[in-house]
Design a protein around this motif. Sequence first.
Motif, PDB file in Angstrom:
ATOM      1  N   ALA A  24       0.836  -1.207   0.000  1.00 55.44           N
ATOM      2  CA  ALA A  24       0.000   0.000   0.000  1.00 55.44           C
ATOM      3  C   ALA A  24       0.868   1.253   0.000  1.00 55.44           C
ATOM      4  N   LEU A  25       1.919   1.245   0.804  1.00 51.11           N
ATOM      5  CA  LEU A  25       2.831   2.394   0.813  1.00 51.11           C
ATOM      6  C   LEU A  25       3.550   2.522  -0.522  1.00 51.11           C
ATOM      7  N   ALA A  26       4.012   1.402  -1.079  1.00 56.60           N
ATOM      8  CA  ALA A  26       4.724   1.441  -2.356  1.00 56.60           C
ATOM      9  C   ALA A  26       3.812   1.949  -3.468  1.00 56.60           C
ATOM     10  N   ASP A  27       2.557   1.493  -3.475  1.00 56.76           N
ATOM     11  CA  ASP A  27       1.612   1.958  -4.489  1.00 56.76           C
ATOM     12  C   ASP A  27       1.430   3.474  -4.392  1.00 56.76           C
ATOM     13  N   TRP A  28       1.237   3.937  -3.169  1.00 61.54           N
ATOM     14  CA  TRP A  28       0.982   5.368  -2.967  1.00 61.54           C
ATOM     15  C   TRP A  28       2.205   6.200  -3.307  1.00 61.54           C
ATOM     16  N   TRP A  29       3.363   5.744  -2.829  1.00 63.82           N
ATOM     17  CA  TRP A  29       4.586   6.519  -3.053  1.00 63.82           C
ATOM     18  C   TRP A  29       5.064   6.461  -4.502  1.00 63.82           C
ATOM     19  N   SER A  30       4.525   5.530  -5.276  1.00 63.44           N
ATOM     20  CA  SER A  30       4.895   5.465  -6.694  1.00 63.44           C
ATOM     21  C   SER A  30       4.221   6.580  -7.494  1.00 63.44           C
ATOM     22  N   GLU A  31       3.156   7.145  -6.948  1.00 64.22           N
ATOM     23  CA  GLU A  31       2.364   8.110  -7.722  1.00 64.22           C
ATOM     24  C   GLU A  31       2.228   9.478  -7.068  1.00 64.22           C
ATOM     25  N   VAL A  32       2.263   9.523  -5.750  1.00 57.95           N
ATOM     26  CA  VAL A  32       1.966  10.776  -5.058  1.00 57.95           C
ATOM     27  C   VAL A  32       3.021  11.836  -5.371  1.00 57.95           C
ATOM     28  N   GLY A  33       2.563  13.071  -5.464  1.00 58.15           N
ATOM     29  CA  GLY A  33       3.485  14.174  -5.611  1.00 58.15           C
ATOM     30  C   GLY A  33       3.857  14.735  -4.252  1.00 58.15           C
ATOM     31  N   VAL A  34       5.037  15.273  -4.116  1.00 58.06           N
ATOM     32  CA  VAL A  34       5.465  15.885  -2.853  1.00 58.06           C
ATOM     33  C   VAL A  34       5.802  17.336  -3.110  1.00 58.06           C
ATOM     34  N   GLY A  35       5.745  18.140  -2.072  1.00 57.12           N
ATOM     35  CA  GLY A  35       6.086  19.551  -2.213  1.00 57.12           C
ATOM     36  C   GLY A  35       5.078  20.401  -1.468  1.00 57.12           C
ATOM     37  N   GLU A  36       3.995  20.739  -2.179  1.00 59.27           N
ATOM     38  CA  GLU A  36       3.023  21.620  -1.560  1.00 59.27           C
ATOM     39  C   GLU A  36       2.331  20.981  -0.365  1.00 59.27           C
ATOM     40  N   GLN A  37       2.225  19.640  -0.336  1.00 58.05           N
ATOM     41  CA  GLN A  37       1.571  18.961   0.772  1.00 58.05           C
ATOM     42  C   GLN A  37       2.509  18.756   1.952  1.00 58.05           C
ATOM     43  N   ALA A  38       3.774  19.075   1.758  1.00 63.04           N
ATOM     44  CA  ALA A  38       4.765  18.805   2.790  1.00 63.04           C
ATOM     45  C   ALA A  38       5.126  20.049   3.577  1.00 63.04           C
ATOM     46  N   SER A  39       4.272  21.075   3.542  1.00 66.58           N
ATOM     47  CA  SER A  39       4.653  22.361   4.113  1.00 66.58           C
ATOM     48  C   SER A  39       4.254  22.520   5.572  1.00 66.58           C
ATOM     49  N   SER A  40       3.509  21.574   6.158  1.00 62.68           N
ATOM     50  CA  SER A  40       3.055  21.731   7.535  1.00 62.68           C
ATOM     51  C   SER A  40       4.225  21.663   8.492  1.00 62.68           C
ATOM     52  N   ARG A  57      10.630  12.209   1.410  1.00 64.48           N
ATOM     53  CA  ARG A  57      10.261  13.238   0.435  1.00 64.48           C
ATOM     54  C   ARG A  57      11.407  13.521  -0.521  1.00 64.48           C
ATOM     55  N   ALA A  58      12.618  13.487   0.001  1.00 64.69           N
ATOM     56  CA  ALA A  58      13.771  13.700  -0.873  1.00 64.69           C
ATOM     57  C   ALA A  58      13.865  12.587  -1.911  1.00 64.69           C
ATOM     58  N   ASP A  59      13.606  11.363  -1.486  1.00 65.55           N
ATOM     59  CA  ASP A  59      13.656  10.236  -2.418  1.00 65.55           C
ATOM     60  C   ASP A  59      12.511  10.315  -3.430  1.00 65.55           C
ATOM     61  N   LEU A  60      11.305  10.631  -2.959  1.00 68.83           N
ATOM     62  CA  LEU A  60      10.146  10.653  -3.852  1.00 68.83           C
ATOM     63  C   LEU A  60      10.207  11.819  -4.834  1.00 68.83           C
ATOM     64  N   ALA A  61      10.942  12.853  -4.467  1.00 71.48           N
ATOM     65  CA  ALA A  61      11.117  13.974  -5.385  1.00 71.48           C
ATOM     66  C   ALA A  61      12.201  13.681  -6.421  1.00 71.48           C
ATOM     67  N   GLY A  62      12.938  12.591  -6.218  1.00 70.63           N
ATOM     68  CA  GLY A  62      14.011  12.241  -7.139  1.00 70.63           C
ATOM     69  C   GLY A  62      13.797  10.898  -7.814  1.00 70.63           C
ATOM     70  N   GLN A  63      14.591   9.898  -7.449  1.00 68.97           N
ATOM     71  CA  GLN A  63      14.584   8.607  -8.136  1.00 68.97           C
ATOM     72  C   GLN A  63      13.483   7.649  -7.681  1.00 68.97           C
ATOM     73  N   ARG A  64      12.855   7.916  -6.553  1.00 70.30           N
ATOM     74  CA  ARG A  64      11.802   7.047  -5.995  1.00 70.30           C
ATOM     75  C   ARG A  64      12.288   5.598  -5.846  1.00 70.30           C
ATOM     76  N   HIS A  65      13.384   5.419  -5.123  1.00 69.79           N
ATOM     77  CA  HIS A  65      13.880   4.074  -4.861  1.00 69.79           C
ATOM     78  C   HIS A  65      13.055   3.361  -3.783  1.00 69.79           C
ATOM     79  N   ALA A  66      12.500   4.144  -2.866  1.00 68.85           N
ATOM     80  CA  ALA A  66      11.779   3.535  -1.735  1.00 68.85           C
ATOM     81  C   ALA A  66      10.663   2.589  -2.181  1.00 68.85           C
ATOM     82  N   PRO A  67       9.800   2.968  -3.121  1.00 68.47           N
ATOM     83  CA  PRO A  67       8.748   2.034  -3.540  1.00 68.47           C
ATOM     84  C   PRO A  67       9.293   0.720  -4.084  1.00 68.47           C
ATOM     85  N   ALA A  68      10.394   0.779  -4.815  1.00 62.97           N
ATOM     86  CA  ALA A  68      10.968  -0.442  -5.386  1.00 62.97           C
ATOM     87  C   ALA A  68      11.444  -1.384  -4.291  1.00 62.97           C
ATOM     88  N   TYR A  69      12.101  -0.845  -3.267  1.00 61.84           N
ATOM     89  CA  TYR A  69      12.540  -1.680  -2.156  1.00 61.84           C
ATOM     90  C   TYR A  69      11.339  -2.291  -1.430  1.00 61.84           C
TER      91      TYR A  69
END
Length: 242
Positions: free
Chosen positions: A52-68, A188-200
């Motif tokens: 579920a996390l991998a599915d979400w992190w494969s598509e979600v955008g980061v940036g504006e939602q990370a400002s809290s 967020r740094a990973d998802l804004a770049g290569q998105r290795h986390a979902p693959a792992y």
Amino acid sequence: MAENEAQVSPPESLLQLIDNLSRFHREHEEYYSQAPLREASELQARSRVLKALADWWSEVGVGEQASSSVGFAGAQDLNAPGLVAESGVLFMEGEGEPAELQRLKREIRQVADDAEQSGAWLTHAMEQAWDIAGSLAAYPVLADLLGERHRIISNDWQSAALQSLIARLLRRALDLLAKVDFAPAALRADLAGQRHAPAYLYSASEMLDRAADLTAESAMLVHDNERRWRVFRARVRELQSA
């Protein structure tokens, strides 16, 4: 006739031993034909969390939602929809790896340790059982049941090998999860770049899935022994009565 009977029948002490093993090991295996099914279900549940996390992190955008900047606020971009209520895994602003993910990994490690210990113990036990079963060939009254007894041993031996493999798969899944920094900033740094986390996470979840399948297969092997133990013990009790 009595002399011939003595030549082909096992001594009473051996019959008592076989009767004891047939009773208590059958009962022991009744437990181990069910408990692994629950464990397999739990492994699948942990795998679903990772997927579920991998599915979400494969598509979600980061940036504006990370400002809290509010501490303990939920990280809207990192929390997969519906997963918090299902698993308790909650990514929070200003925090590190969720406690629920840490617990998930501890539980997987415990299952791996248990499987490794069980596999080693059962392998040793089957080595001894194999030798004892071979000695029963000296008694013709048990000749027709030697196939049943050796099938029990082979099932348990195969189950022992599966336990060892399950432990290896679970530990390798943990190795892959260790490659992911689950702190929100790092994710967020990973998802804004290569998105290795979902693959792992996908690969780790697939290893959990395979471990779950093998766990269920182990239960099936042990369950196959139930009738064989019953038949074997019935013969032994007949000989004791005679």
